[in-house]
Structures are given as C-alpha cells and as structure tokens.
Design a protein around this motif. Sequence first.
Motif, PDB file in Angstrom:
ATOM      1  N   ILE A 252       0.476  -1.166  -0.142  1.00 17.93           N
ATOM      2  CA  ILE A 252      -0.032   0.106  -0.055  1.00 17.93           C
ATOM      3  C   ILE A 252       0.699   1.498   0.580  1.00 17.93           C
ATOM      4  O   ILE A 252       0.972   2.333  -0.990  1.00 17.93           O
ATOM      5  N   GLU A 253       2.385   1.026   1.013  1.00 14.97           N
ATOM      6  CA  GLU A 253       3.274   2.674   0.978  1.00 14.97           C
ATOM      7  C   GLU A 253       3.669   2.644  -0.254  1.00 14.97           C
ATOM      8  O   GLU A 253       3.669   4.116  -0.759  1.00 14.97           O
ATOM      9  N   SER A 254       4.292   1.814  -1.316  1.00 19.49           N
ATOM     10  CA  SER A 254       4.628   1.822  -2.388  1.00 19.49           C
ATOM     11  C   SER A 254       3.865   2.719  -3.488  1.00 19.49           C
ATOM     12  O   SER A 254       3.504   3.490  -3.727  1.00 19.49           O
ATOM     13  N   LEU A 258       3.396   6.043  -5.220  1.00 26.20           N
ATOM     14  CA  LEU A 258       3.494   6.009  -6.779  1.00 26.20           C
ATOM     15  C   LEU A 258       2.037   7.125  -7.194  1.00 26.20           C
ATOM     16  O   LEU A 258       2.171   7.855  -8.515  1.00 26.20           O
ATOM     17  N   LEU A 259       1.013   6.722  -6.609  1.00 27.42           N
ATOM     18  CA  LEU A 259       0.121   7.393  -6.819  1.00 27.42           C
ATOM     19  C   LEU A 259      -0.012   8.994  -6.152  1.00 27.42           C
ATOM     20  O   LEU A 259       0.022  10.431  -6.929  1.00 27.42           O
ATOM     21  N   GLY A 260       0.852   9.659  -5.172  1.00 28.06           N
ATOM     22  CA  GLY A 260       1.429  10.610  -5.008  1.00 28.06           C
ATOM     23  C   GLY A 260       2.185  11.596  -6.247  1.00 28.06           C
ATOM     24  O   GLY A 260       1.939  12.653  -6.551  1.00 28.06           O
ATOM     25  N   ALA A 274       3.555   9.833 -14.709  1.00 23.56           N
ATOM     26  CA  ALA A 274       3.666   8.515 -14.443  1.00 23.56           C
ATOM     27  C   ALA A 274       3.417   7.471 -15.312  1.00 23.56           C
ATOM     28  O   ALA A 274       2.301   8.197 -16.213  1.00 23.56           O
ATOM     29  N   ASN A 275       3.261   6.399 -15.147  1.00 17.41           N
ATOM     30  CA  ASN A 275       3.381   5.381 -15.917  1.00 17.41           C
ATOM     31  C   ASN A 275       2.059   4.650 -15.000  1.00 17.41           C
ATOM     32  O   ASN A 275       2.149   3.411 -14.743  1.00 17.41           O
ATOM     33  N   PRO A 276       1.049   4.792 -16.326  1.00 13.01           N
ATOM     34  CA  PRO A 276       0.084   4.292 -15.501  1.00 13.01           C
ATOM     35  C   PRO A 276       0.066   2.186 -15.904  1.00 13.01           C
ATOM     36  O   PRO A 276      -1.143   1.938 -14.337  1.00 13.01           O
TER      37      PRO A 276
END
Length: 292
Positions: A252-254, A258-260, A274-276
């Motif tokens: 989750i933290e990873s 990435l979402l941040g 970001a890379n979808p």
Amino acid sequence: MKTETKRWTHLGLGAALAGSTLLAACGQGSTPAPSETATPAPELETEAPEAAETSTPDMDDSAAMDVAPQESGEGEGGVAIEQAGTDPIVFTSALAITEAHIVAARDAFLAGETQAAAEMFAHPVSEVLFDVGPYLQERGVENFDDLLTNASIAVFDGADGDEITERTAEIIETLRAAEEKAPDNGMSDARVAAGVVADQIDRAAYMYTLIAETDEYEPYLDGYGFYKAAQAHYEKSKDMIAADYPDTAGAIESALGLLGDAYPSVLRPEELPANPAALTAAGSNIQLTLSE
C-alpha cells in the motif's frame, strides 16, 4: 447466488438535483482540463443524462467484491450493491467513494474550479448514496444527502474557501460516523481497512489509464479524489494493517507513493508524470498480498 452489481458512472448535477432551477444538469458535459489559473464556471445547461446500470451473472460473495473497477467509465463500477448490508468492505468502500468526491470537490474549489467542485459535491447523491442509502439506513445511518447537495449549492451561492472547507469537514465527520455502523461478517478490522484502501487505490490507478487517452479534467479529478481517500483511510488504519498484514502495508505504501507522483495537485498537469502500467501493477500487488 445472484448479485446485482451497479456501475457507478458520472452523472453531474442534473440527475442529482433535477428539481433545482439553479443547478439543473450543471455537469452534463465533460469539463476541460484546467490551467493553473482559475476560470469562472460556464453557463449552466438544462438537460441531464441517465444513470447506467447493469447486472452480472451469478457469482459467490468473494467474486462479487472482486469485480474490477475497470468495468465502469469512471473507475466506480464493480460494487456489489446488495452486499452493502452484509459485507463491511462493500459498505465502507461506498462511503470512501463518497469521501473521494467530497475531498476532490473541496480541493477543486480552493483551486478555483467552481463548476467541477459543485459537480463533485453532488455526484455521490445521485449515484453512490441513491443505491447504497437503503443499506446505510438499515444500519442506523441517517440520510445525509442534504449535506452534499447544500455544499454543491453553496459553491454557486458565493461561499468562500472557509465555508466550503467547513462543509467538507462536516461531511467527512458524518462519513466516519457511518463507517462505525458497518456490518460485521466476522472479518477483522485490519482486513476490512486493507480492503477499502486497496479498492480506492485500484480506482485511482484505473482512472490514470483513462487520463492518458483524453484531455478532459474529470478523469483526473476523480483519480485524485480516490488517491486522497486511499491515503486518508490508510493513515487512520495503517498500524493495525501493518500488524496483521505487513506485506500488504508495504505494498500500500509503495502504491501510495506512486499515486502521489501521479496526482501531484488537484489541477491536472500539462504532462502526465507517471506510468499507468506501473500504477495498475502496484494496485494488483496489494491484492496479491491479501490473497496469500
């Protein structure tokens, strides 16, 4: 067992507030991506689109919860509505989806995107709460639609940032209280919390796959809201998730990291950072840790 699955799609204000002459069908079209400079809300329209609804074939309880959000146009599909009264993940995920829209609405308003903000405040009333409301009420949750519609109306009535922030806080407090009335099917609190966070992360990741294909603002704003809801739900439950599901907590933290990067601001960046595929893989990894 036959389970009806609702695909929640974007309606805008028209379906939510059909009786309002001020806000009738404000959000029917796609909102263009905003710039860093705030723009005034365009003139309101008069017609509202219809909600889309489909049913899935027979499936067992676990399969119903695992229907992918990719089934809908906005990452909000695949929720087994009929299980909201018995499954705490379904129940709480519906509230988290509502929270995602409310947080996105507040942040969009503070960034000057008034029409998008009004639309996001009202959206859950016509879609999420319309379907899940009876199950919430069965669990003792009082109807709180007015909190959302009044916030939407306040946007166009000239509310300032402090008022919208206060209204948002009141709505989130109400959602938190509603979460306490989720059904108990024997699943641990940590497992429920992890499932809700994973659901929001999957939705945020999926929305990012749509963003690359359009310059519209709404998919980005939806994804931003799902990311923020995932982040908030993880922050309040990360200790128990880490204690019972350490691999899931790490995944989750990873994914949140990435979402941040993917959603650095409520305003859509000119170039997507970001890379979808990486976001989708990160969400899938969470599900893998929960299935082990």
